[in-house]
Design a protein around this motif. Structure first.
Motif, PDB file in Angstrom:
ATOM      1  N   GLY A 138      12.423 -19.331 -12.696  1.00 58.64           N
ATOM      2  CA  GLY A 138      12.900 -18.608 -13.857  1.00 58.64           C
ATOM      3  C   GLY A 138      11.855 -17.749 -14.539  1.00 58.64           C
ATOM      4  N   GLU A 139      10.599 -17.863 -14.135  1.00 60.45           N
ATOM      5  CA  GLU A 139       9.514 -17.107 -14.772  1.00 60.45           C
ATOM      6  C   GLU A 139       9.231 -15.833 -13.982  1.00 60.45           C
ATOM      7  OE1 GLU A 139       4.734 -17.500 -15.791  1.00 60.45           O
ATOM      8  OE2 GLU A 139       5.867 -19.228 -15.043  1.00 60.45           O
ATOM      9  N   LEU A 140       9.141 -14.714 -14.699  1.00 57.62           N
ATOM     10  CA  LEU A 140       8.838 -13.436 -14.061  1.00 57.62           C
ATOM     11  C   LEU A 140       7.335 -13.270 -13.904  1.00 57.62           C
ATOM     12  CD1 LEU A 140       9.768 -10.642 -13.019  1.00 57.62           C
ATOM     13  CD2 LEU A 140       9.519  -9.815 -15.382  1.00 57.62           C
ATOM     14  N   ILE A 141       6.919 -13.011 -12.690  1.00 61.89           N
ATOM     15  CA  ILE A 141       5.513 -12.696 -12.392  1.00 61.89           C
ATOM     16  C   ILE A 141       5.443 -11.201 -12.128  1.00 61.89           C
ATOM     17  CG2 ILE A 141       3.619 -13.068 -10.764  1.00 61.89           C
ATOM     18  CD1 ILE A 141       5.009 -15.853 -10.225  1.00 61.89           C
ATOM     19  N   SER A 142       4.635 -10.478 -12.885  1.00 62.02           N
ATOM     20  CA  SER A 142       4.554  -9.020 -12.750  1.00 62.02           C
ATOM     21  C   SER A 142       3.107  -8.578 -12.852  1.00 62.02           C
ATOM     22  CB  SER A 142       5.403  -8.331 -13.824  1.00 62.02           C
ATOM     23  OG  SER A 142       5.044  -8.760 -15.128  1.00 62.02           O
ATOM     24  N   ASN A 143       2.479  -8.383 -11.713  1.00 57.86           N
ATOM     25  CA  ASN A 143       1.069  -8.001 -11.672  1.00 57.86           C
ATOM     26  C   ASN A 143       0.915  -6.482 -11.708  1.00 57.86           C
ATOM     27  OD1 ASN A 143       0.365 -10.734 -11.365  1.00 57.86           O
ATOM     28  ND2 ASN A 143       0.620 -10.604  -9.155  1.00 57.86           N
ATOM     29  N   ASN A 144      -0.173  -6.024 -12.310  1.00 53.76           N
ATOM     30  CA  ASN A 144      -0.471  -4.594 -12.313  1.00 53.76           C
ATOM     31  C   ASN A 144      -0.662  -4.083 -10.892  1.00 53.76           C
ATOM     32  OD1 ASN A 144      -0.425  -4.413 -15.137  1.00 53.76           O
ATOM     33  ND2 ASN A 144      -2.585  -4.980 -15.297  1.00 53.76           N
ATOM     34  N   HIS A 145      -0.333  -2.802 -10.695  1.00 55.72           N
ATOM     35  CA  HIS A 145      -0.483  -2.232  -9.365  1.00 55.72           C
ATOM     36  C   HIS A 145      -1.948  -1.961  -9.037  1.00 55.72           C
ATOM     37  CE1 HIS A 145      -1.371   1.825 -10.870  1.00 55.72           C
ATOM     38  NE2 HIS A 145      -0.347   1.689 -11.704  1.00 55.72           N
ATOM     39  N   GLU A 146      -2.224  -1.816  -7.760  1.00 56.04           N
ATOM     40  CA  GLU A 146      -3.566  -1.451  -7.300  1.00 56.04           C
ATOM     41  C   GLU A 146      -3.919  -0.044  -7.807  1.00 56.04           C
ATOM     42  OE1 GLU A 146      -6.144  -2.476  -5.175  1.00 56.04           O
ATOM     43  OE2 GLU A 146      -5.362  -4.516  -5.331  1.00 56.04           O
ATOM     44  N   PRO A 147      -5.199   0.245  -8.028  1.00 60.80           N
ATOM     45  CA  PRO A 147      -5.594   1.624  -8.346  1.00 60.80           C
ATOM     46  C   PRO A 147      -5.155   2.571  -7.236  1.00 60.80           C
ATOM     47  CG  PRO A 147      -7.414   0.101  -8.713  1.00 60.80           C
ATOM     48  CD  PRO A 147      -6.338  -0.687  -8.016  1.00 60.80           C
ATOM     49  N   PHE A 148      -4.838   3.808  -7.616  1.00 57.57           N
ATOM     50  CA  PHE A 148      -4.401   4.787  -6.633  1.00 57.57           C
ATOM     51  C   PHE A 148      -5.539   5.136  -5.678  1.00 57.57           C
ATOM     52  CE2 PHE A 148      -1.526   5.902 -10.259  1.00 57.57           C
ATOM     53  CZ  PHE A 148      -0.362   5.457  -9.653  1.00 57.57           C
ATOM     54  N   VAL A 149      -5.182   5.368  -4.428  1.00 57.94           N
ATOM     55  CA  VAL A 149      -6.143   5.868  -3.446  1.00 57.94           C
ATOM     56  C   VAL A 149      -6.298   7.362  -3.683  1.00 57.94           C
ATOM     57  CG1 VAL A 149      -6.593   6.218  -0.994  1.00 57.94           C
ATOM     58  CG2 VAL A 149      -5.498   4.099  -1.773  1.00 57.94           C
ATOM     59  N   MET A 150      -7.508   7.807  -3.965  1.00 59.45           N
ATOM     60  CA  MET A 150      -7.720   9.200  -4.354  1.00 59.45           C
ATOM     61  C   MET A 150      -7.818  10.136  -3.150  1.00 59.45           C
ATOM     62  SD  MET A 150      -7.416   8.670  -7.446  1.00 59.45           S
ATOM     63  CE  MET A 150      -7.585  10.374  -7.955  1.00 59.45           C
ATOM     64  N   CYS A 151      -8.177   9.593  -2.002  1.00 62.18           N
ATOM     65  CA  CYS A 151      -8.289  10.417  -0.795  1.00 62.18           C
ATOM     66  C   CYS A 151      -7.507   9.730   0.317  1.00 62.18           C
ATOM     67  CB  CYS A 151      -9.749  10.607  -0.394  1.00 62.18           C
ATOM     68  SG  CYS A 151      -9.955  11.598   1.127  1.00 62.18           S
ATOM     69  N   ILE A 152      -6.314  10.255   0.640  1.00 56.94           N
ATOM     70  CA  ILE A 152      -5.488   9.584   1.639  1.00 56.94           C
ATOM     71  C   ILE A 152      -6.066   9.706   3.041  1.00 56.94           C
ATOM     72  CG2 ILE A 152      -3.387   9.831   0.278  1.00 56.94           C
ATOM     73  CD1 ILE A 152      -2.539  12.070   2.167  1.00 56.94           C
ATOM     74  N   ASP A 153      -7.037  10.578   3.225  1.00 58.79           N
ATOM     75  CA  ASP A 153      -7.698  10.653   4.534  1.00 58.79           C
ATOM     76  C   ASP A 153      -8.370   9.334   4.890  1.00 58.79           C
ATOM     77  OD1 ASP A 153      -6.891  13.262   4.786  1.00 58.79           O
ATOM     78  OD2 ASP A 153      -8.815  14.121   4.167  1.00 58.79           O
ATOM     79  N   GLU A 154      -8.710   8.547   3.875  1.00 61.40           N
ATOM     80  CA  GLU A 154      -9.346   7.246   4.116  1.00 61.40           C
ATOM     81  C   GLU A 154      -8.390   6.244   4.755  1.00 61.40           C
ATOM     82  OE1 GLU A 154     -10.677   5.993   0.327  1.00 61.40           O
ATOM     83  OE2 GLU A 154     -12.126   7.625   0.056  1.00 61.40           O
ATOM     84  N   LEU A 155      -7.091   6.538   4.703  1.00 64.50           N
ATOM     85  CA  LEU A 155      -6.092   5.577   5.168  1.00 64.50           C
ATOM     86  C   LEU A 155      -5.756   5.747   6.638  1.00 64.50           C
ATOM     87  CD1 LEU A 155      -3.677   5.696   2.113  1.00 64.50           C
ATOM     88  CD2 LEU A 155      -5.601   4.144   2.517  1.00 64.50           C
ATOM     89  N   GLY A 156      -6.200   6.821   7.250  1.00 69.68           N
ATOM     90  CA  GLY A 156      -5.914   7.027   8.662  1.00 69.68           C
ATOM     91  C   GLY A 156      -4.598   7.759   8.878  1.00 69.68           C
ATOM     92  N   PHE A 157      -4.266   7.953  10.150  1.00 69.75           N
ATOM     93  CA  PHE A 157      -3.080   8.712  10.515  1.00 69.75           C
ATOM     94  C   PHE A 157      -1.834   7.826  10.496  1.00 69.75           C
ATOM     95  CE2 PHE A 157      -6.472  11.192  12.538  1.00 69.75           C
ATOM     96  CZ  PHE A 157      -6.148  12.458  12.081  1.00 69.75           C
TER      97      PHE A 157
END
Length: 202
Positions: free
Chosen positions: A161-180
């Motif tokens: 019955g308890e809502l768990i709501s965590n903050n989101h991760e910081p945005f990735v500023m350069c998507i090139d770091e994530l690969g293809f």
């Protein structure tokens, strides 16, 4: 927590392009020790069962349901990526999974869960909010190590019955770091009518 070895990642939005899910699956395959199957919703057949008080009741055909359940049968986690328009599809898939396999872990993520997590948190075991590459890979690694993942940034859930709501991760500023994005054919499939078809070249 049970040991997890396989995940099915489903893009509920029509089309093979699915750039976001393809990029996320590519990253996860490099950073998470799981067998990950990608399922694209290309041309699924959702039939209208009835309309009652303005609400459209939809369902999978029996053949589509059978093939879908067989496809996810060995996956410990089923993750669904959805837009607002594909929420009905995600609801149908989740209901089918939970009716047949109540112990499977179902996670919702994507645009709609990010902008309206309160609408989704009671539909799945977990909701992931925000960009998924960093945080969702951390969440999966928590599950692999036997933890519940409830402390991971981006995770929403309801427990006792308890809502768990965590903050989101910081945005990735350069998507090139994530690969293809994942455009290989290994463990990639599409939902086509009543069938699930492996993607091939040619």
């Amino acid at each position: 927590m049970k040991t997890i070895n396989e995940m099915t990642f489903i893009s509920t939005v029509d089309g093979v392009h699915a750039l976001g899910p393809r990029r996320l699956v590519s990253y996860l395959r490099q950073h998470v020790d799981l067998n990950i199957k990608l399922l694209l919703n290309v041309s699924s057949r959702i039939q209208i069962k009835s309309v009652s008080k303005g609400r459209v009741n939809r369902y999978f055909s029996p053949e589509a349901r059978k093939n879908f359940l067989e496809f996810v049968s060995h996956s410990d986690v089923v993750a669904l990526s959805l837009f607002s328009g594909s929420k009905p599809m995600a609801e149908i898939m989740t209901r089918i999974i939970k009716e047949e396999y109540p112990d499977k872990i179902v996670v919702w993520g994507g645009v709609h869960p990010t902008i309206a997590p309160e609408e989704c948190v009671d539909c799945a075991d977990y909701v992931y909010v925000g960009e998924g590459e960093i945080g969702f890979s951390r969440f999966l690694n928590e599950l692999i190590e036997g933890r519940d993942g409830l402390n991971v940034n981006g995770i929403w859930a309801r427990r006792n019955g308890e809502l768990i709501s965590n903050n989101h991760e910081p945005f990735v500023m350069c998507i090139d770091e994530l690969g293809f994005p994942e455009y290989g054919m290994s463990d990639s499939y599409m939902l086509w009518g009543d069938d699930i078809v492996e993607l091939t070249i040619g």
